[in-house]
Each structure stands twice: as structure tokens, then as C-alpha cells.
Design an enzyme around this catalytic site. Sequence first.
Site, PDB file in Angstrom:
ATOM      1  N   HIS A 216      24.383 -46.844 -17.888  1.00 21.61           N
ATOM      2  CA  HIS A 216      23.458 -46.043 -17.059  1.00 21.61           C
ATOM      3  C   HIS A 216      22.693 -47.150 -16.006  1.00 21.61           C
ATOM      4  CE1 HIS A 216      21.320 -42.625 -15.621  1.00 21.61           C
ATOM      5  NE2 HIS A 216      21.366 -41.897 -16.540  1.00 21.61           N
ATOM      6  N   GLU A 357      28.013 -42.849 -13.606  1.00 20.71           N
ATOM      7  CA  GLU A 357      28.433 -42.847 -15.182  1.00 20.71           C
ATOM      8  C   GLU A 357      29.494 -42.150 -15.424  1.00 20.71           C
ATOM      9  OE1 GLU A 357      24.510 -40.953 -16.812  1.00 20.71           O
ATOM     10  OE2 GLU A 357      23.871 -40.910 -14.495  1.00 20.71           O
TER      11      GLU A 357
END
Length: 392
Positions: A216, A357
Amino acid sequence: MKMMMKTMMGCGIALAIFSACGSKSESALTVSGLDPVKFDTVINEKPVKLYTLKNANGMEVCITNYGGRIVSLVVPDKNGKPTDVVLGFDNIAQYADTLNSPTDYGSSVGRYANRINMGKFKLGDQEYQLRQNDKHNGRDHCLHGGGTTGWMNQVYDVVEVNDSVIKLQIKAADGENGFPGNVVATTTYKLTADNILDMVWEATTDKPTIINQTNHNYYNLSGDLENAAYDQVLYVNADNFTESDDSYMPTGKILPVEGTPMDFRTPHAVGDSIKSEYYQIKNAHGYDHNWCLNTAGDDTQVCASLYSPKTGIFMEMYTNEPGVQVYSGNFQGVDGEENIVRKLGKKYPQHVSVCLESQKYPDSPNHPEWASPVVTPEKPYYSHAAYKFSIK
């Protein structure tokens, strides 16, 4: 994809920070300006430190084993200036303070990245109720494995480390946050000689479970973390995306990007469309969506890229996963977060970054028509993503 954790209680982490004797010399700082002493601590009886990967081209990646988090990522810009291109904090105390400074910055997310509808899913005839930690418009989902008790807020064991590789391991018990199965999972970060930050996630389980890990990082390739990153040029190799409702949950519909502000097949600046009246963008206050990649699991093809015209830094992404979540930092600098001081004394505004992501589609356990996140003792988990940096 923002961790919405303001309604949650603190997780009761035991934190003890050890002070070094005497002052630290400037030479002891990382290239990104971090003081490793500020990460040297013990959390829940496990040692936490800051580790540094480097290559001969001037790249530097600083990682803490708390949450498997990338704290800084330095890339030389078009003039050779070292530029930190990710968001974060410059001390472990703020990372561990999940009540006052909640964040998923740079973390290795698990057991399940992104959202699961109302925290419920079935495996066979068994229904599981997960920890719900993500409230929006009257609905409460499981996000990033349970938030404060997910893997990004636990200490990974360091099983291998050198100047170019760090391998981290975490063990999760059957029933943790409602997930079935005892799991042993690893995250491996590797910095290569040709400026690739390579990431591999692997896991085994003793009974069927679901796993969907990711990293992340919040990227701002200009290195200017005090202004919105509207000039970052984004490319996503995808003809379709998954529609979301106003609680950020997929509706089950897969929609074409054609003719919408979701179309990044031709690269363009994020700011060109981030304030569109298109309902998907209005609902999310920007981009927070899953794109269905055309690369079909081929991690030799570019699935997405990001570019800063200010620094010339160009980042290409590769993955074996079917989807990528693009999140434009919609909740940075709003609802009180504008007062949180981050790395090197900076405060972040809204839309200061872009996250890319790799993932299975959100809520995949409840959509059997999508790529399955089910992992069994006979079918271990493997996921790969790589980010290649160059000057354009």
C-alpha cells in the site's frame, strides 16, 4: 485505498522505544532523511527496526518490519537529485498509534486486502463473520484484514535481510479477525540493479481460507508532498472496472471505461478528471476503484504506469494479479487529517498521491465468477508485483 479507522478503538499495542546514548550524527541518517533510531523499539515483545535496501544507481528503500511497511523510497530525478516518492511517517510511534494517526502507508496488507461485504463470506457450507472496521453510509465492511488488528499493524519476523533483499514472515492463527486457517505468510522486497522494486507474497494454510495481499505505497513521483499531485500522469492497461456503490463496495457489475473518466488507456494527468461529476468519482471523492487488467496475469506486461513531469521519474507496474486498485488519496488532508504531521514535518493535502495496489477484485469471496482468493493446503498462495523506475 484509505483505512477508515476513526471510529475504531486503539488496539492496545505495547510500545517501548529505546533512546540511543548521545546524539545521532547526520551521517547516520538515511538518504531520505530518516533516523533509524526512531524505529528501534519493541512492540508486543517483538523487536522492530528500520532496514535499508540500496543499489548502485542511487535508489534507496527503507522498510520497517512493523506491518512490513515501506517508509521511504528514494529515486534520483532527472537532475540526479535523490527524491523520496512515497508518503509516510519518520518514526515508529506514529505508525503504531492507530488511534491518533491511523494509516496503511507502505504496508504489506493481509490477510485480505481491500473490502469484503459486511465482513461475511462462505467457504463451502460454512459462513464466516470477519471483523468489521469500515463504515460508510450505513454499511460496515471488513477492510484490509480488520484494520488495527490486520497484518499491517503487526510485527513481521525478519527471516532474511541484506543490502538488496528483505524477507518478512508473519504467522496468523485460525480465527484471527474471523478468518479460518492457521497461516504462515511471507513478504519479500527486492531492489534490483536495474531499478525494480520487486514484491512477492507467499502463504501456506492448514485448511481452506482466503488470502489477498498487496503493498500500500502512496506514490507522489514529484517528491512534493505538500501539494496535490494532479499533474501525475497515469496509465492503466484496462478496458473495464468494477462498479462500486456509495460504501465503496463492488456492486458486481463490470463496466467499460470507454467514454468515462475511468479511461486511462491513453495516459493523462490525474487532475484532468478527478473532479468529474461522474457518479463513480463523486461517490469516492476521487479515484478508489478496481480496474480489471488486460494483462490477464502476465507479469511481463506493463499493467499501469505513473509519471511526474516535474522530476521526470517514470514508474511502470507489473503483476500476476487480475486487478489493480487505484486510490488517489481522497481522505488525506480532510476530516482532521490535515493537522497530522507526517514525514520530515510535512502535512499532506487531499489527492497528494496515487496508490497502485495489485489484487484480486474486492469482495471476490462473494463473487464466484471472479478470480478466486481461496487458498488450501494443496494450493498455496503466490502473488507478485514489480515497480520499475526510470527517467522519461
